[in-house]
Design a protein around this motif. Sequence first.
Motif, PDB file in Angstrom:
ATOM      1  N   GLN A  51      31.673 -29.939 -49.006  1.00 13.86           N
ATOM      2  CA  GLN A  51      31.531 -30.199 -47.581  1.00 13.86           C
ATOM      3  C   GLN A  51      32.685 -31.057 -47.059  1.00 13.86           C
ATOM      4  O   GLN A  51      33.217 -30.810 -45.969  1.00 13.86           O
ATOM      5  N   LEU A  52      33.099 -32.061 -47.841  1.00 12.68           N
ATOM      6  CA  LEU A  52      34.236 -32.894 -47.451  1.00 12.68           C
ATOM      7  C   LEU A  52      35.513 -32.059 -47.363  1.00 12.68           C
ATOM      8  O   LEU A  52      36.312 -32.223 -46.439  1.00 12.68           O
ATOM      9  N   CYS A  53      35.696 -31.161 -48.331  1.00 17.09           N
ATOM     10  CA  CYS A  53      36.892 -30.312 -48.334  1.00 17.09           C
ATOM     11  C   CYS A  53      36.889 -29.378 -47.129  1.00 17.09           C
ATOM     12  O   CYS A  53      37.899 -29.232 -46.431  1.00 17.09           O
ATOM     13  N   ARG A  54      35.766 -28.756 -46.874  1.00 16.69           N
ATOM     14  CA  ARG A  54      35.686 -27.785 -45.776  1.00 16.69           C
ATOM     15  C   ARG A  54      35.832 -28.447 -44.410  1.00 16.69           C
ATOM     16  O   ARG A  54      36.231 -27.790 -43.444  1.00 16.69           O
ATOM     17  N   SER A  55      35.524 -29.740 -44.344  1.00 18.35           N
ATOM     18  CA  SER A  55      35.642 -30.437 -43.065  1.00 18.35           C
ATOM     19  C   SER A  55      37.089 -30.532 -42.593  1.00 18.35           C
ATOM     20  O   SER A  55      37.343 -30.876 -41.435  1.00 18.35           O
ATOM     21  N   GLN A  56      38.042 -30.226 -43.490  1.00 17.84           N
ATOM     22  CA  GLN A  56      39.455 -30.285 -43.140  1.00 17.84           C
ATOM     23  C   GLN A  56      39.925 -29.055 -42.376  1.00 17.84           C
ATOM     24  O   GLN A  56      41.070 -28.999 -41.929  1.00 17.84           O
ATOM     25  N   PHE A  57      39.056 -28.070 -42.251  1.00 16.64           N
ATOM     26  CA  PHE A  57      39.453 -26.816 -41.607  1.00 16.64           C
ATOM     27  C   PHE A  57      38.484 -26.479 -40.476  1.00 16.64           C
ATOM     28  O   PHE A  57      37.283 -26.680 -40.588  1.00 16.64           O
ATOM     29  N   LYS A  58      39.022 -25.932 -39.413  1.00 19.52           N
ATOM     30  CA  LYS A  58      38.206 -25.550 -38.270  1.00 19.52           C
ATOM     31  C   LYS A  58      38.285 -24.033 -38.054  1.00 19.52           C
ATOM     32  O   LYS A  58      39.243 -23.376 -38.468  1.00 19.52           O
ATOM     33  N   ASP A  59      37.263 -23.513 -37.415  1.00 22.44           N
ATOM     34  CA  ASP A  59      37.254 -22.113 -36.989  1.00 22.44           C
ATOM     35  C   ASP A  59      37.542 -21.154 -38.136  1.00 22.44           C
ATOM     36  O   ASP A  59      38.421 -20.283 -38.049  1.00 22.44           O
ATOM     37  N   SER A  60      36.829 -21.319 -39.229  1.00 19.03           N
ATOM     38  CA  SER A  60      37.007 -20.438 -40.383  1.00 19.03           C
ATOM     39  C   SER A  60      35.722 -19.688 -40.672  1.00 19.03           C
ATOM     40  O   SER A  60      34.614 -20.194 -40.448  1.00 19.03           O
ATOM     41  N   ALA A  61      35.871 -18.479 -41.172  1.00 18.45           N
ATOM     42  CA  ALA A  61      34.715 -17.690 -41.596  1.00 18.45           C
ATOM     43  C   ALA A  61      34.314 -18.113 -43.003  1.00 18.45           C
ATOM     44  O   ALA A  61      35.118 -18.703 -43.734  1.00 18.45           O
ATOM     45  N   SER A  62      33.085 -17.803 -43.392  1.00 11.92           N
ATOM     46  CA  SER A  62      32.609 -18.189 -44.724  1.00 11.92           C
ATOM     47  C   SER A  62      31.752 -17.084 -45.314  1.00 11.92           C
ATOM     48  O   SER A  62      30.820 -16.603 -44.663  1.00 11.92           O
ATOM     49  N   ILE A  63      32.081 -16.684 -46.521  1.00  9.75           N
ATOM     50  CA  ILE A  63      31.298 -15.678 -47.223  1.00  9.75           C
ATOM     51  C   ILE A  63      30.020 -16.324 -47.746  1.00  9.75           C
ATOM     52  O   ILE A  63      30.069 -17.340 -48.444  1.00  9.75           O
ATOM     53  N   ASP A  64      28.900 -15.758 -47.421  1.00  6.68           N
ATOM     54  CA  ASP A  64      27.605 -16.272 -47.864  1.00  6.68           C
ATOM     55  C   ASP A  64      27.465 -16.050 -49.373  1.00  6.68           C
ATOM     56  O   ASP A  64      27.612 -14.929 -49.861  1.00  6.68           O
ATOM     57  N   LYS A  65      27.189 -17.133 -50.101  1.00  7.97           N
ATOM     58  CA  LYS A  65      27.109 -17.034 -51.563  1.00  7.97           C
ATOM     59  C   LYS A  65      25.900 -16.237 -52.036  1.00  7.97           C
ATOM     60  O   LYS A  65      25.806 -15.898 -53.218  1.00  7.97           O
ATOM     61  N   LYS A  75      33.016  -7.666 -47.031  1.00  6.06           N
ATOM     62  CA  LYS A  75      33.101  -8.578 -45.900  1.00  6.06           C
ATOM     63  C   LYS A  75      34.445  -9.298 -45.887  1.00  6.06           C
ATOM     64  O   LYS A  75      35.068  -9.495 -44.826  1.00  6.06           O
ATOM     65  N   THR A  76      34.949  -9.704 -47.065  1.00  2.00           N
ATOM     66  CA  THR A  76      36.263 -10.350 -47.156  1.00  2.00           C
ATOM     67  C   THR A  76      37.350  -9.423 -46.634  1.00  2.00           C
ATOM     68  O   THR A  76      38.230  -9.839 -45.864  1.00  2.00           O
ATOM     69  N   GLN A  77      37.294  -8.158 -47.042  1.00  2.00           N
ATOM     70  CA  GLN A  77      38.307  -7.188 -46.610  1.00  2.00           C
ATOM     71  C   GLN A  77      38.280  -6.989 -45.094  1.00  2.00           C
ATOM     72  O   GLN A  77      39.327  -6.867 -44.449  1.00  2.00           O
ATOM     73  N   GLU A  78      37.075  -6.970 -44.516  1.00  2.00           N
ATOM     74  CA  GLU A  78      36.950  -6.835 -43.066  1.00  2.00           C
ATOM     75  C   GLU A  78      37.629  -7.997 -42.357  1.00  2.00           C
ATOM     76  O   GLU A  78      38.393  -7.813 -41.397  1.00  2.00           O
ATOM     77  N   TRP A  79      37.369  -9.209 -42.832  1.00  2.00           N
ATOM     78  CA  TRP A  79      37.932 -10.399 -42.181  1.00  2.00           C
ATOM     79  C   TRP A  79      39.425 -10.534 -42.427  1.00  2.00           C
ATOM     80  O   TRP A  79      40.151 -11.079 -41.596  1.00  2.00           O
ATOM     81  N   ILE A  80      39.905 -10.044 -43.571  1.00  2.00           N
ATOM     82  CA  ILE A  80      41.345 -10.046 -43.827  1.00  2.00           C
ATOM     83  C   ILE A  80      42.053  -9.170 -42.791  1.00  2.00           C
ATOM     84  O   ILE A  80      43.106  -9.539 -42.251  1.00  2.00           O
ATOM     85  N   LEU A  81      41.467  -8.008 -42.507  1.00  2.00           N
ATOM     86  CA  LEU A  81      42.055  -7.110 -41.510  1.00  2.00           C
ATOM     87  C   LEU A  81      42.077  -7.762 -40.132  1.00  2.00           C
ATOM     88  O   LEU A  81      42.966  -7.499 -39.320  1.00  2.00           O
ATOM     89  N   GLU A  82      41.092  -8.647 -39.885  1.00  2.00           N
ATOM     90  CA  GLU A  82      41.042  -9.369 -38.619  1.00  2.00           C
ATOM     91  C   GLU A  82      41.876 -10.644 -38.660  1.00  2.00           C
ATOM     92  O   GLU A  82      41.918 -11.403 -37.695  1.00  2.00           O
ATOM     93  N   LYS A  83      42.524 -10.879 -39.816  1.00  2.00           N
ATOM     94  CA  LYS A  83      43.386 -12.043 -40.034  1.00  2.00           C
ATOM     95  C   LYS A  83      42.639 -13.357 -39.817  1.00  2.00           C
ATOM     96  O   LYS A  83      43.149 -14.307 -39.227  1.00  2.00           O
ATOM     97  N   LYS A  84      41.418 -13.407 -40.347  1.00  2.00           N
ATOM     98  CA  LYS A  84      40.619 -14.621 -40.302  1.00  2.00           C
ATOM     99  C   LYS A  84      40.838 -15.442 -41.569  1.00  2.00           C
ATOM    100  O   LYS A  84      40.996 -14.885 -42.655  1.00  2.00           O
ATOM    101  N   SER A  85      40.811 -16.754 -41.434  1.00  2.00           N
ATOM    102  CA  SER A  85      40.809 -17.619 -42.605  1.00  2.00           C
ATOM    103  C   SER A  85      39.390 -17.665 -43.151  1.00  2.00           C
ATOM    104  O   SER A  85      38.422 -17.742 -42.386  1.00  2.00           O
TER     105      SER A  85
END
Length: 501
Positions: A51-65, A75-85
């Motif tokens: 949580q501390l590490c992720r707090s360093q980044f804003k507006d990012s997508a997250s793959i549900d574990k 889902k990762t491939q879809e977001w890569i095509l959309e150029k999302k972090s």
Amino acid sequence: MFDPQITPVTKSQYLQYLRCKNAFHLVREGIIPKPLSSSYGGYLEWGDFLQLCRSQFKDSASIDKTLEREESIQKTQEWILEKKSIFHAHLRSKPFVSTVEYLEYDPDREGWILWDFRPIGSVKQDILRSFYFHKKVAEGMSLNVIGYKLIRIQTKYIFPGGPIYPEDYLLIEDITPRMESEWGTREEEWKPFLSEIERTNEQTVQFSFLDSKPSCRSLKSCWSPSHCAEGKENAKEIFDFRDSSELAKQWFALGYNSYESVPDSELTPIQKIQKQAHISGKTYFDRNAFESYLTNVTKTVAFLDFESINPYLPLYPSTRPFQHVPYLYSLHIWDTETDTLTHKTYLHEDVGTDPRLAVITQLQKDLPEGITIFSFNDFFEKLIIQETATAFPEFLEFWERIKSMFIDLAMPFKKLWIYHPGQNGKASLKEILPCFSTESHGGLSIREGQDANYQYLRLIKKQVTAEEKKRVLEDLKAYCKLDSYGLFLIYRMLLERLSVI
């Protein structure tokens, strides 16, 4: 034989290959199950660290574990095509799959930065190798990888109390220059790995302990001697020779398979002692060394053992990441003239508070002045008291008074002033104690320090019921008590030998 189209190769498997090619194949082909990794400690803190590490980044997508691997990859491939972090990005480039803690898109440079989050204090080779594996998978997906960054722990951080602020606790490190400077090394590791996958896809793997990586130095640590040393599984004991390292592997290659088989000309003086002890079945004892070692021991002696936690997320003010914080000690005091043994112990049961002050306060009361204090690997016990006294300066005088009274009871076993064949080359308290007494840690619920650390941390994190807490506290006391009592038994045994031999 394995099919890379069916069973993908993961980062952990690649790292295993670099440690031992045999183990990589044995597990991958399903010949042996993957050994269970220790679950001690880490995951109890991982969520907060992440949580501390992720707090360093804003507006990012997250793959549900909770997603299945295939869903995560899609889902990762879809977001890569959309150029999302993406946090927890799942990459696949057959036959490889990898999970990157954070895949960041840099629009200015039109490329991707690989991030890793590690609760460690320094950069290890396996981190660089992990990044290289991620790079190969990402590039197999035609991603333009432009950088490598690591978030780790600032080891000089001193916890002031209250919330932990990421900007103080975390160290963000751009390791791109280091990665680029070591491309040659990483490629030298990667090319044989690819060749091995291709080669073993076409023929049966032949396992050989002698052909394994240099890091696999001992047949005793081999995952499957019956495969790697077929017909010579019982040659393990030559790897018990102290300080043999790669030499034992050479002995194995020459056909030596027992203590007796290794010529004296190949052995150091210490190894000769081991060999003779195993041949004769008798304990080696250096009387002169012990007489000198015990010259200044007082008539009344103490045997001290601490248990501690060393969380990477500090819990108490003025502590550092990974600092050992004592919560329990066991102290046996023996008057040799009256043969009176007294036991003192303190366990900090108020798990919501800092245990250090209560521990050192009680220890000062329980420990008689001016007596010898035996511990096993006494550097740990001395460090615990020194750091606690530094945090609570009113105890600095206590520390100064006792620090010269410590004697390390592990030293004679490390130096082989005494050696029992049952030690099998080892010099840990848990290996030594059954050799010289009827006591053993085998019957305890908690059998090692890592588990004790983990169990107390579970209490702090409130991951136990009230009934379980009571049981864990009793188990912790029993474990620590046997450690200090074991020291007493060993010391008494040494005195008996000195008086008889």
